[in-house]
Design an enzyme around this catalytic site. Structure first.
Site, mmCIF file in Angstrom:
data_model
loop_
_atom_site.group_PDB
_atom_site.id
_atom_site.type_symbol
_atom_site.label_atom_id
_atom_site.label_comp_id
_atom_site.label_asym_id
_atom_site.label_seq_id
_atom_site.Cartn_x
_atom_site.Cartn_y
_atom_site.Cartn_z
ATOM 1 N N GLU A 1 -0.487 -5.258 6.167
ATOM 2 C CA GLU A 1 0.584 -5.226 5.310
ATOM 3 C C GLU A 1 1.489 -6.626 6.077
ATOM 4 O O GLU A 1 2.098 -7.551 5.391
ATOM 5 C CB GLU A 1 1.452 -3.913 5.350
ATOM 6 N N ALA B 1 7.957 1.540 2.185
ATOM 7 C CA ALA B 1 8.475 1.613 3.616
ATOM 8 C C ALA B 1 8.456 3.099 3.866
ATOM 9 O O ALA B 1 8.973 4.034 2.906
ATOM 10 C CB ALA B 1 9.787 0.987 3.985
ATOM 11 N N ASP B 2 8.473 3.540 5.196
ATOM 12 C CA ASP B 2 8.627 4.948 5.407
ATOM 13 C C ASP B 2 10.109 5.404 5.898
ATOM 14 O O ASP B 2 10.658 6.237 5.588
ATOM 15 C CB ASP B 2 7.527 5.213 6.618
ATOM 16 N N THR C 1 0.810 -1.101 -0.050
ATOM 17 C CA THR C 1 0.047 0.020 0.151
ATOM 18 C C THR C 1 0.893 1.086 0.021
ATOM 19 O O THR C 1 1.642 1.288 0.738
ATOM 20 C CB THR C 1 -0.931 -0.034 1.183
ATOM 21 N N GLY C 2 0.288 2.225 -0.635
ATOM 22 C CA GLY C 2 1.036 3.463 -0.579
ATOM 23 C C GLY C 2 1.600 3.784 -2.166
ATOM 24 O O GLY C 2 0.839 3.209 -3.100
HETATM 25 C C1 5RP Z 1 1.305 2.198 4.083
HETATM 26 C C2 5RP Z 1 2.871 2.045 4.036
HETATM 27 C C3 5RP Z 1 3.682 2.576 2.882
HETATM 28 O O1 5RP Z 1 4.600 1.320 2.344
HETATM 29 C C4 5RP Z 1 4.641 3.561 3.549
HETATM 30 O O2 5RP Z 1 3.979 4.626 3.812
HETATM 31 C C5 5RP Z 1 5.397 4.173 2.215
HETATM 32 O O3 5RP Z 1 4.537 4.954 1.186
HETATM 33 P P1 5RP Z 1 5.201 5.633 -0.062
HETATM 34 O O4 5RP Z 1 5.436 4.723 -1.059
HETATM 35 O O5 5RP Z 1 3.828 6.497 -0.378
HETATM 36 O O6 5RP Z 1 6.140 6.408 0.348
HETATM 37 O O7 5RP Z 1 3.601 1.408 5.021
HETATM 38 O O8 5RP Z 1 0.862 1.860 5.257
#
Ligand code: 5RP
Length: 225
Positions: free
Chosen positions: A108, A88-89, A33-34
């Site tokens: 996830e 990932a963040d 997700t993201g």
């Molecule tokens: C969602 C997540 C995402 O993987 C994380 O926030 C990274 O998002 P992005 O690809 O938009 O930078 O953990 O719950």
């Protein structure tokens, strides 16, 4: 100079190369997700006739997959997935991660736990020496919000309720800034054991197996030590 969006695309494309290697009529792919996962989903459309389907880690990703005609399966009907692909963040050199910026960390973690390998896709800005600059998302059952917040404060954190947000599981998210994360696996276990916590956004047990990090010089591939 590539933009962050172009770097995310590069990481998503690298993950699609892996799908190309593992694709087959019985193969199911785990999908995260993201915004980076969204780019991966868009590219996955060209494999839809070469796969049995996908399992999505959120309603949002499920809707995007379905809109592209990619079959979305119930995890209860799937025994094995060769890979789970997600962003990932933050990710550290041990491939421990903070996730849940999109509030989807519980599903996830569940989908990733069924996959043989977790492939993290991100632009290089997500690589950090030590986790914790990104506030840790913690999914909490609503009646436990204040009690869990006090426990997180006692750990040195500053929990803030994510305003106007309800998870796919009907819960709330506390975003916890200020944690001094010296032992991420121990902290993950500790927070996950607080009554009322569903899942915290630390992914250390295990973390990712492979990280495909997009840099200005191309993809940097990290493998779990
Ligand atoms: C969602 C997540 C995402 O993987 C994380 O926030 C990274 O998002 P992005 O690809 O938009 O930078 O953990 O719950």
């Amino acid at each position: 100079m590539l933009s962050q969006q172009e770097l995310k695309q590069q990481a998503a494309t690298a993950a699609l190369d892996i799908v190309d290697q593992v694709a087959g009529p019985d193969v199911v792919i785990g999908v995260g997700t993201g915004s980076t996962a969204d780019l991966f989903i868009d590219g996955l459309a060209r494999f839809k006739d070469r796969l049995r389907g996908t399992v999505a880690s959120s309603e949002r990703s499920a809707a995007r997959l379905a809109a592209l005609g990619i079959p979305v399966l119930d995890l209860n009907d799937v025994e094995r997935m060769p890979v789970y692909i997600d962003g990932a963040d933050e990710i550290d050199p041990r491939l421990h991660m903070i996730k849940g910026g999109g509030g989807a960390q519980t599903r996830e973690k569940i989908v990733a736990s069924v996959a043989d390998r977790f492939i993290c896709i991100a632009d290089e800005s997500k690589l950090v020496e030590r986790l914790g600059a990104f506030p840790l998302p913690v999914e909490v059952i609503p009646m436990a919000r204040a009690a869990v917040a006090r426990k997180l404060q006692a750990l040195g954190g500053k929990p803030v309720l994510r305003a106007g947000f309800v998870t796919d599981n009907g819960n709330v998210i506390l975003d916890v800034a200020g944690l001094n994360i010296t032992d991420a696996p121990a902290l993950e276990m500790h927070i996950n054991n607080l009554p009322g916590v569903v899942t915290c956004g630390l992914f250390t047990q295990p973390g990712a197996d492979i990280a495909l990090l997009a840099t200005q010089q191309g993809i940097r591939r990290l493998q779990r030590p």
